[in-house]
Design a protein around this motif. Structure first.
Motif, short mmCIF file in Angstrom:
data_model
loop_
_atom_site.label_atom_id
_atom_site.label_comp_id
_atom_site.label_asym_id
_atom_site.label_seq_id
_atom_site.Cartn_x
_atom_site.Cartn_y
_atom_site.Cartn_z
N UNK A 156 -31.08 21.56 16.42
CA UNK A 156 -31.42 21.66 15.00
C UNK A 156 -30.31 21.10 14.12
N UNK A 157 -29.07 21.01 14.65
CA UNK A 157 -27.97 20.47 13.84
C UNK A 157 -28.10 18.96 13.66
N UNK A 158 -28.88 18.30 14.51
CA UNK A 158 -29.08 16.86 14.36
C UNK A 158 -29.90 16.61 13.10
N UNK A 159 -29.44 15.74 12.21
CA UNK A 159 -30.14 15.53 10.93
C UNK A 159 -31.61 15.19 11.08
N UNK A 160 -31.97 14.36 12.07
CA UNK A 160 -33.37 13.99 12.23
C UNK A 160 -34.24 15.21 12.47
N UNK A 161 -33.80 16.09 13.39
CA UNK A 161 -34.62 17.26 13.71
C UNK A 161 -34.62 18.27 12.58
N UNK A 162 -33.53 18.36 11.83
CA UNK A 162 -33.51 19.25 10.67
C UNK A 162 -34.51 18.78 9.63
N UNK A 163 -34.56 17.47 9.39
CA UNK A 163 -35.50 16.93 8.42
C UNK A 163 -36.94 17.07 8.92
N UNK A 164 -37.15 16.87 10.22
CA UNK A 164 -38.48 17.04 10.78
C UNK A 164 -38.93 18.49 10.67
N UNK A 165 -38.03 19.44 10.93
CA UNK A 165 -38.37 20.86 10.83
C UNK A 165 -38.79 21.21 9.41
N UNK A 166 -38.08 20.67 8.42
CA UNK A 166 -38.44 20.91 7.02
C UNK A 166 -39.85 20.38 6.73
N UNK A 167 -40.16 19.21 7.25
CA UNK A 167 -41.48 18.62 7.04
C UNK A 167 -42.57 19.45 7.73
#
Length: 346
Positions: free
Chosen positions: A72-83
């Motif tokens: 989750x600390x990876x920016x891509x996955x954090x942004x995907x989680x928000x979406x």
């Protein structure tokens, strides 16, 4: 207050209906604002908490899905989680976020529903779980896969066309007149499908341009991190004939690669053009701003959530589908043709 019911909240709010209280709890915007405020005040006064177990017994569903990502600390996955959270909210569904750390046992636990009967379904982005293990998971909770894994299992799959996107990223570098194009992101582990698909796209673009694959221009990296991107770039710049462009398989690798160019006293894109993959927020604010492949994360999340909710509400044995989300190539300063040697740094 232990044992507080919707009826209690309705009475405290001035005799509104239980359905109105339920609509407020679920965030239904059609409730008139004065009424909504009275209900919220009553909820605070009584310390009411919705009972997910009761909802599950009444409807057979809890309104909770799980999203599991490798880190989750990876920016891509954090942004995907928000979406994903935003897409689920449109359906009055909550999202439980799980960080698997890329551990196959943790990924299997998630694929089986986290052993939690209140989980209606799972969105899973696996990186180490093999096909045989996933196909024989014990608990058949509705499952939708995210990402680039080449799975033949009974689950819907939502992804982008990584091979074509990688080919377009490499072709973008070639179109600027670069001819010694390197790639940072090659990995040897057969389970790292993301790397292998993007490598195929890179090699396809070289072949289309009539250029050979030069192994020394594709150093192996153990992970898609800034540090490994920087070290790989330093290795490339130490070659007798260093590259004039680099396609990085993630924006984190690209960020590290740009730093490696800067540390060597060279410039981006003057000496080396760099393009990444993922379009994380940092790419727009880097100096130079980073060209990248931008997956439509909102559409990817919408497709995944809609697919999972359809599977939860419908026939679990219905044919499974593969859905592709769109992407686009975003050209920024790091691959600009007319930048010359004026842009440097990170």
């Amino acid at each position: 207050m232990a044992g507080t019911r919707l009826k209690d909240v309705a009475e405290r709010a001035g005799g509104v209906s239980i359905k109105t209280v339920s609509n407020v709890v679920r965030g239904n915007v059609r409730v008139a604002e004065p009424t909504r405020r009275r209900v919220l005040d009553a909820i605070d006064e009584l310390d009411y908490r919705p009972n997910a177990s009761a909802r599950h017994l009444r409807t057979g569903r809890s309104g909770v899905i799980a999203l599991a990502v490798p880190e989750l600390v990876a920016p891509y996955f954090a942004e995907l989680a928000t979406a994903v959270i935003e897409a689920a909210r449109e359906h009055d569904v909550s999202v439980l976020i799980e960080d698997t750390g890329g551990d196959p046992a943790a990924e299997l636990r998630v694929a089986c529903g986290l052993s939690d009967p209140l989980i209606d379904g799972v969105l899973l982005s696996p990186i180490r779980l093999d096909q045989a293990t996933l196909a024989h998971r014990e608990r058949r909770v509705p499952l939708v896969l995210l990402g680039e894994r080449d799975f033949e299992v009974p689950a819907d799959h939502v992804l982008i066309d990584n091979v074509l996107a990688a080919e377009e990223a490499t072709a973008h570098l070639l179109a600027s007149g670069r001819r010694r194009v390197a790639a940072i992101g090659f990995q040897s582990d057969p389970l790292f499908t993301t790397s292998h698909q993007r490598a195929r796209g890179y090699l396809r673009a070289l072949e289309a341009a009539g250029l050979p694959h030069v192994p020394e221009l594709t150093p192996l990296v153990p992970a898609f991190t800034r540090t490994h991107g920087m070290h790989a770039m330093r290795e490339l710049l130490a070659l007798p004939e260093p590259p004039d462009a680099v396609f990085c398989f993630s924006d984190l690798l690209a960020s590290g690669a740009v730093r490696g160019v800067y540390d060597a006293g060279r410039t981006v894109p003057g000496d080396v053009a760099v393009i990444g993959f993922d379009d994380i927020e940092d790419t727009r604010f880097a100096v130079p701003s980073l060209s990248t492949i931008a997956p439509d994360k909102r559409q990817l999340a919408k497709l995944a959530v809609d697919s999972l909710l359809t599977r939860i509400a419908g026939d679990p044995e219905a044919p499974h589908t593969t859905l592709y989300a769109p992407y686009r190539l975003v050209a920024r300063e790091s691959t600009a043709r007319d930048a010359g040697n004026r842009t440097g740094g990170t």
